[in-house]
Design a protein around this motif. Structure first.
Motif, PDB file in Angstrom:
ATOM      1  N   TYR A 267       0.986  -1.132  -0.064  1.00  0.00           N
ATOM      2  CA  TYR A 267      -0.072  -0.161  -0.017  1.00  0.00           C
ATOM      3  C   TYR A 267       0.779   1.132   0.019  1.00  0.00           C
ATOM      4  O   TYR A 267       2.116   1.265   0.700  1.00  0.00           O
ATOM      5  N   ASP A 270       0.260   6.945   1.383  1.00  0.00           N
ATOM      6  CA  ASP A 270      -0.860   7.991   1.043  1.00  0.00           C
ATOM      7  C   ASP A 270      -2.252   7.336   1.287  1.00  0.00           C
ATOM      8  O   ASP A 270      -3.133   7.853   0.895  1.00  0.00           O
ATOM      9  N   TRP A 271      -2.143   5.908   1.665  1.00  0.00           N
ATOM     10  CA  TRP A 271      -3.288   5.070   1.523  1.00  0.00           C
ATOM     11  C   TRP A 271      -4.321   6.047   2.527  1.00  0.00           C
ATOM     12  O   TRP A 271      -4.220   6.112   3.597  1.00  0.00           O
ATOM     13  N   GLY A 272      -5.638   5.901   1.958  1.00  0.00           N
ATOM     14  CA  GLY A 272      -6.752   6.216   2.662  1.00  0.00           C
ATOM     15  C   GLY A 272      -6.555   7.996   2.700  1.00  0.00           C
ATOM     16  O   GLY A 272      -7.592   8.741   3.624  1.00  0.00           O
TER      17      GLY A 272
ATOM     18  N   LEU B  14      -7.199   8.236  -1.720  1.00  0.00           N
ATOM     19  CA  LEU B  14      -6.731   6.685  -1.914  1.00  0.00           C
ATOM     20  C   LEU B  14      -7.699   5.801  -1.316  1.00  0.00           C
ATOM     21  O   LEU B  14      -7.488   5.599  -0.083  1.00  0.00           O
ATOM     22  N   GLY B  15      -8.468   5.036  -2.175  1.00  0.00           N
ATOM     23  CA  GLY B  15      -9.257   4.060  -1.465  1.00  0.00           C
ATOM     24  C   GLY B  15     -10.372   4.591  -0.827  1.00  0.00           C
ATOM     25  O   GLY B  15     -11.341   3.553  -0.303  1.00  0.00           O
ATOM     26  N   LEU B  51      -3.299   2.002  -6.479  1.00  0.00           N
ATOM     27  CA  LEU B  51      -4.111   1.064  -5.468  1.00  0.00           C
ATOM     28  C   LEU B  51      -3.462  -0.043  -4.928  1.00  0.00           C
ATOM     29  O   LEU B  51      -3.838  -0.471  -3.828  1.00  0.00           O
ATOM     30  N   GLN B  52      -2.731  -0.485  -5.815  1.00  0.00           N
ATOM     31  CA  GLN B  52      -1.853  -1.662  -5.219  1.00  0.00           C
ATOM     32  C   GLN B  52      -2.855  -2.766  -4.777  1.00  0.00           C
ATOM     33  O   GLN B  52      -3.692  -3.377  -5.397  1.00  0.00           O
ATOM     34  N   LEU B  54      -5.030  -2.446  -2.596  1.00  0.00           N
ATOM     35  CA  LEU B  54      -6.491  -1.930  -2.268  1.00  0.00           C
ATOM     36  C   LEU B  54      -7.355  -2.481  -3.367  1.00  0.00           C
ATOM     37  O   LEU B  54      -8.673  -2.282  -3.360  1.00  0.00           O
ATOM     38  N   GLU B 214       0.067  11.257  -5.191  1.00  0.00           N
ATOM     39  CA  GLU B 214      -0.188  10.097  -4.378  1.00  0.00           C
ATOM     40  C   GLU B 214       1.412   9.579  -3.907  1.00  0.00           C
ATOM     41  O   GLU B 214       2.262   9.370  -5.000  1.00  0.00           O
TER      42      GLU B 214
END
Lengths: 273, 282
Positions: A267, A270-272, B14-15, B51-52, B54, B214
């Motif tokens: 991930y 910057d996830w979420g 993101l997500g 996203l990898q 995700l 990102e």
């Protein structure tokens, strides 16, 4: 002709946006920068101030007793130019007990301890001030591994890590960094008389051009020689880049399970956000 | 007939599909009140790009009972929406997809055909490639959609053109690279391509792109619309979120093609013959 020139206005805009985005998206508004008096940290500090405002940037001056007097003065020029917050905390009394414990200690060990002490203070101030640590390492030193692991390389985000030293210099001119800082020879200032170029054994001008061919342009070693670089120099630099890969990656984790951090648990930071 | 096209260039979370959906609906409202007929969003506009792992968490079946599509389809009663998402097929393969929604219906879904898996890109690790390039009919004529790497392959717009598309809707999440020019390097390349396709195919070409970061990747925005002469009709700003409106006079297709009958003179049979020969590998 190997041209490393950049459009400083464009880069400045991108990096200011980058700092603002990466700091604010995780709920912060502030930053901490270790201001050494040198060019790289001056650039990072100015960019952070432009991104977040002077009152939201804490610049740390952390001299050791052998640090050049110029360093403090040059850092002061940046404090005056930006009007950002600052804290000056000599590290001599903090590192000295450890140095005294090992009288035979080499300059490299001492230098590493100083760099790591500065990291400890930056991260402590990160918590106290509520700001993220903005890095000051350029692409040249990252590639050459000319950095102390968990010392000056430690940061939450690094705006200048994709600019070679000679490109940081171009950006510094656009940021109107004082000539005294632009003109002096780059130095980690860990012991008296130390200069980067003296220690590395080549100039940034030379090595940046070579790294640009190897890394950015994907030249093979023999093509670099054909382009005019000394063969021994080419191989020395390639070997140095290879040997220092460990400084650029998190430590390897022994894979045991079906899903492991770093290998197949992937991930973005910057996830979420 | 005139069509008002709106191009959204947005940042995403993101997500976080709920946050992204809300942004889509807010922009749809704004576009609709500005008189837009069609609103085009960038690649993976509902999910974010890198996203990898995700991917399975954000993947959707585009169906009327899916809460996300339900909200979008309701809004598509006002204006046509063209949105980016991750599609999951019944056998659990995941695709980068773009959906054309109009008057409460899913009119067409394009699955990204070319998945870049080189340098900073790693799409094929997580996603399946689409296997079709089809134009489709809408209340504004026959259109085609392409997603980012799709339009770096010259065959993609060519096939949509031969399949009858007069308006190409291109969407990207294009990370900027190159710091020597006036603008970030990738912007110039994409703009040149869009103008060239418009001229060579005598079609309308609209492109929109993500903005924001990102991790260290920077998306540069810069939406454009070119008419069948290759004339720039509208351009969005670089780097900022915005809504760009363009008025498309579809009669321009007739005027341009009367002067420049490239479509009439194209020889797809010759192309087929030569392709068959080339693909025989003998």
């Amino acid at each position: 002709m190997i041209d490393l020139s950049i459009n400083p206005a464009l880069v400045r805009k991108l990096l200011v946006e980058f700092i603002r985005s990466e700091v604010t998206r995780v709920g912060y508004t502030k930053a901490v920068v270790n201001l050494s008096g040198g060019l790289d940290s001056a650039v990072s500090c100015l960019l952070a101030v432009e991104a977040l405002g002077a009152e939201n940037v804490l610049a740390l001056r952390l001299p050791y007793k052998t640090s050049s007097a110029d360093s403090l003065e040059h850092a002061q020029l940046i404090l005056d130019q930006t009007g950002c917050r600052s804290l000056t905390l000599p590290i001599t009394e903090m590192v000295e007990p450890l140095l005294e414990r090992f009288p035979e200690m080499t300059p490299v060990r001492k230098g590493n301890i100083m760099a790591r002490m500065r990291m400890i203070i930056a991260y402590d101030q990160s918590e106290a001030f509520g700001g993220l640590v903005v890095g000051t390492g350029n692409k040249t030193e990252i590639l050459l591994g000319y950095t102390t692991l968990y010392g000056d390389s430690a940061c939450a985000l690094n705006p200048i890590g994709d600019l070679y030293k000679t490109q940081v210099r171009q950006l510094a001119r656009a940021l109107e960094i004082p000539e005294a800082i632009l003109a002096k020879p780059p130095s980690a200032d860990l012991w008296a008389g130390q200069t980067d170029e003296g220690e590395l054994g080549f100039t940034y001008e030379e090595v940046d051009q070579l790294l640009f061919l190897i890394v950015d342009q994907r030249y093979r070693p023999e093509e670099c020689v054909e382009a005019g670089f000394d063969e021994a120099f080419v191989h020395r630099v390639i070997e140095r880049v290879r040997r220092n890969q460990f400084k650029r990656l998190p430590p390897p984790i022994a894979k045991l399970s079906s899903r492991t951090v770093g290998y197949d648990f992937l991930y973005l930071r910057d996830w979420g956000t | 007939m005139n069509v008002t096209l709106a191009l959204a260039q947005i940042n995403t979370k993101l997500g976080d599909m709920q946050a992204n959906l809300e942004k889509h609906l807010a922009l749809a409202k704004e576009a609709w009140s500005s008189g837009a007929d069609i609103l085009l969003f960038p690649e993976l506009s509902l999910t974010g790009y890198v996203l990898q792992d995700l991917v399975p968490a954000v993947a959707r079946r585009p169906q009327t009972d899916d809460p996300l599509f339900k909200a979008l389809l309701k809004t598509s009663q006002d204006l046509d929406l063209v949105v980016g998402f991750v599609e999951e097929d019944p056998r659990h393969r995941f695709y980068i997809a773009h959906a054309y929604l109009s008057q409460g219906e899913i009119v067409h879904i394009h699955r990204k055909v070319h998945l870049p898996t080189y340098t900073l890109f790693d799409e094929k690790r997580y996603l399946a490639p689409g296997d079709g390039l089809r134009a489709f009919d809408t209340r504004f004529g026959r259109l085609g959609m392409l997603i980012c790497e799709d339009f770096w392959h010259i065959s993609s717009p060519y096939l949509l053109w031969l399949d009858g598309a007069d308006l190409l809707l291109m969407s990207s999440a294009s990370p900027g690279r190159g710091i020597t020019g006036e603008q970030i390097g990738s912007a110039e390349a994409v703009e040149t391509m869009m103008k060239t396709y418009a001229q060579l195919l005598t079609v309308f070409v609209a492109h929109t792109n993500r903005v924001g970061f990102e991790d260290g990747l920077k998306f540069w925005g810069g939406a454009t619309v070119y008419d069948p002469d290759g004339t720039l009709l509208a351009k969005g700003p670089y780097d900022e979120e915005s809504l760009t409106l363009a008025e498309l006079d579809l009669e321009q297709l007739r005027r341009t093609r009367t002067r420049l009958p490239l479509l009439r003179d194209e020889r797809p049979e010759l192309v087929r013959r030569e392709l068959e020969r080339i693909l025989r590998h003998d």
